[in-house]
Enzyme design. Structure first.
Site, PDB file in Angstrom:
ATOM      1  N   GLU A 239       3.176   5.494   8.923  1.00 29.62           N
ATOM      2  CA  GLU A 239       1.989   6.299   8.592  1.00 29.62           C
ATOM      3  C   GLU A 239       0.691   5.495   8.731  1.00 29.62           C
ATOM      4  OE1 GLU A 239       0.654   6.846   4.577  1.00 29.62           O
ATOM      5  OE2 GLU A 239       2.545   6.102   3.755  1.00 29.62           O
TER       6      GLU A 239
ATOM      7  N   LYS B 239       5.360   5.032  -7.192  1.00 22.61           N
ATOM      8  CA  LYS B 239       4.648   4.212  -8.166  1.00 22.61           C
ATOM      9  C   LYS B 239       4.589   4.890  -9.515  1.00 22.61           C
ATOM     10  CE  LYS B 239       1.267   1.459  -5.750  1.00 22.61           C
ATOM     11  NZ  LYS B 239       1.289   1.980  -4.388  1.00 22.61           N
TER      12      LYS B 239
HETATM   13  N1  PSU Z   1       1.497   5.757  -2.591  1.00 18.69           N
HETATM   14  C1  PSU Z   1       1.459   4.440  -2.315  1.00 18.69           C
HETATM   15  N2  PSU Z   1       0.762   4.023  -1.207  1.00 18.69           N
HETATM   16  C2  PSU Z   1       0.112   4.894  -0.379  1.00 18.69           C
HETATM   17  C3  PSU Z   1       0.186   6.291  -0.677  1.00 18.69           C
HETATM   18  C4  PSU Z   1       0.892   6.673  -1.781  1.00 18.69           C
HETATM   19  O1  PSU Z   1       2.020   3.654  -3.052  1.00 18.69           O
HETATM   20  O2  PSU Z   1      -0.517   4.460   0.597  1.00 18.69           O
HETATM   21  C5  PSU Z   1      -0.465   7.272   0.255  1.00 18.69           C
HETATM   22  C6  PSU Z   1       0.564   7.885   1.221  1.00 18.69           C
HETATM   23  O3  PSU Z   1      -0.063   8.146   2.455  1.00 18.69           O
HETATM   24  C7  PSU Z   1       0.936   9.194   0.533  1.00 18.69           C
HETATM   25  C8  PSU Z   1      -0.399   9.586  -0.053  1.00 18.69           C
HETATM   26  O4  PSU Z   1       1.428  10.184   1.407  1.00 18.69           O
HETATM   27  O5  PSU Z   1      -0.986   8.376  -0.505  1.00 18.69           O
HETATM   28  C9  PSU Z   1      -0.266  10.584  -1.186  1.00 18.69           C
HETATM   29  O6  PSU Z   1      -1.522  11.067  -1.556  1.00 18.69           O
HETATM   30  P1  PSU Z   1      -1.642  12.275  -2.584  1.00 18.69           P
HETATM   31  O7  PSU Z   1      -1.125  11.726  -3.885  1.00 18.69           O
HETATM   32  O8  PSU Z   1      -3.091  12.605  -2.622  1.00 18.69           O
HETATM   33  O9  PSU Z   1      -0.792  13.375  -2.041  1.00 18.69           O
END
Ligand code: PSU
Ligand code: MN
Length: 304
Positions: free
Chosen positions: A23, A158
Site C-alpha cells: 500500500e 494497533k
Molecule cells: N494502521 C497502521 N498503519 C497505517 C494505517 C493503519 O498501523 O499506515 C493506515 C492504512 O493505510 C489503513 C488506514 O488502511 O491507515 C486506515 O485508516 P482509517 O482508520 O481512517 O480507515
C-alpha cells in the site's frame, strides 16, 4: 477501471508467479520522510529476495498504478500528507479529477483484486475505533475485507483501536483471522493482546491451503493473516499502551476525527517514543513482506 500494471508485474501474473501488493498510505501518511521511502524500497527488496515480485500500489494523476517505480515511490514519500488518503469512498473523486491518491488497505485491496493479485503485505489494518459506540468510526478496511478477494498479511491491529470489537466485526463479515504461528491476535507493537485468533496456522503452506479453500468455495472476501512482530523489536504492552492512551486522549481533546485520526495517532506515537516505535513499525513490515512472499509462492505452487 483506469489502471496501469507495470510490465514485470503483468508478466509474473501471466506466468502464475508470486506477486505481493503493497500500500501507499503507509508511505505518505504512516511514516515520516525519508524513512518512509527507505522502508518502501527495502520492503520491495525483501519480497524479491524471497522469490516474489512486489507491486506497490498508488494513484497517480487519476490512474491506479500497480507496481510503482522507485521514482514514484520517492514522490509519494516526499509529498507525504499533501497526497490525499484514499479509501473506497474517495476513489471516484480522485480517479475522475485526475488526482494523486495514497491507497489505504481498502483501496489497495480493490486495485490488487482488479489486477489479479491475491496477496498484500502491510503493517497494521484499520478497525473499530475506541468509542465507536458513540462516533460510529469503523474503518472501511473491515468492509473491504468482507467483500474483496485479497489476503492481507499484517501484524494485527494497533491498540489505538478497540480490538475485541474489531474481531467481532470481522466475524460478522465472514473474514477468517489467522495467526501466523500463534493462536493469539498480535497487537502490532506487541506479540500478544490476550485475544484469540480463529485459527493458528503453522506455516506458509498451511496458509496457502486455507486461501485456496476459500477461493475454491467462492466465499467472496478477504483473509487476514496476523504475523506477530519479531520478539527483539516488540514492546512491553504496558509501556506502549500508556503512550497510545496519551495519543488517543490528545486526539480527543483536539477534536480530531474521521480520516485524520489514524495518521494523527501514528505520528504522535512515533513522536512520544522518540522514534523507537517507528523502528518497530519498520521491522514488522519487513517481517510481513517476507511472510507474504513465502505464502504467495506456496499458493502459486498449489495452483500450478
Ligand atoms: N494502521 C497502521 N498503519 C497505517 C494505517 C493503519 O498501523 O499506515 C493506515 C492504512 O493505510 C489503513 C488506514 O488502511 O491507515 C486506515 O485508516 P482509517 O482508520 O481512517 O480507515
Ligand atoms: Mn475512520
Amino acid at each position: 477501471m483506469n489502471i496501469r500494471i507495470n510490465p514485470e508485474v503483468k508478466e509474473a501474473l501471466a506466468a502464475g508467479n508470486a506477486v505481493v501488493a503493497l500500500e501507499s498510505t503507509i508511505i505518505s501518511h504512516g511514516m515520516p520522510y525519508p524513512q518512509n521511502v527507505e522502508t518502501a524500497l527495502s520492503v520491495e527488496k525483501i519480497i524479491r529476495e524471497h522469490g516474489a515480485v512486489p507491486a506497490t500500489i498508488g494513484i497517480i494523476d487519476g490512474t491506479g498504478v500497480i507496481g510503482m517505480n522507485p521514482g514514484e515511490i520517492e514522490e509519494f514519500g516526499k509529498k507525504g500528507t499533501e497526497i490525499l488518503k484514499v479509501s473506497r469512498r474517495d476513489l471516484p473523486v480522485v480517479m475522475a479529477e485526475g488526482l494523486w491518491g495514497a491507497t489505504t488497505v481498502a483501496t489497495t485491496m480493490i486495485f490488487a483484486a482488479e489486477a489479479g493479485i491475491e496477496f498484500f503485505a502491510t503493517g497494521g489494518v484499520g478497525g473499530v475505533h475506541r468509542g465507536a459506540e458513540l462516533t460510529f468510526d469503523v474503518s472501511a478496511d473491515l468492509e473491504e475485507l468482507g467483500r474483496t478477494n485479497v489476503t492481507v498479511i499484517c501484524a494485527g491491529a494497533k491498540a489505538i483501536l478497540d480490538l475485541p470489537k474489531t474481531l467481532e466485526v470481522l466475524e460478522t463479515k465472514g473474514v477468517p483471522v489467522l495467526g501466523y504461528g500463534t493462536n493469539e491476535l498480535p497487537a502490532f507493537y506487541t506479540r500478544s493482546s490476550g485475544l484469540k485468533v480463529d485459527y493458528a496456522i503453522k506455516d506458509a503452506q498451511d496458509a496457502a491451503k486455507i486461501v485456496k479453500a476459500k477461493r475454491d468455495f467462492r466465499l467472496d472476501g478477504g483473509i487476514l493473516i496476523c504475523n506477530p512482530i519479531p520478539e527483539e523489536y516488540s514492546y512491553d504492552a504496558g509501556e506502549i499502551n500508556a503512550v497510545i492512551d496519551e495519543a488517543v486522549k490528545e486526539a480527543e481533546s483536539k477534536g480530531i476525527k474521521g480520516k485524520e485520526i489514524t495518521p494523527f495517532l501514528l505520528a504522535r506515537i512515533a513522536e512520544i517514543t522518540g522514534g523507537r516505535s517507528l523502528e518497530a513499525n519498520i521491522r514488522l513490515v519487513f517481517n510481513n513482506a517476507a511472510a507474504g512472499a513465502e505464502i504467495a509462492k506456496e499458493y502459486c505452487a498449489l495452483n500450478k
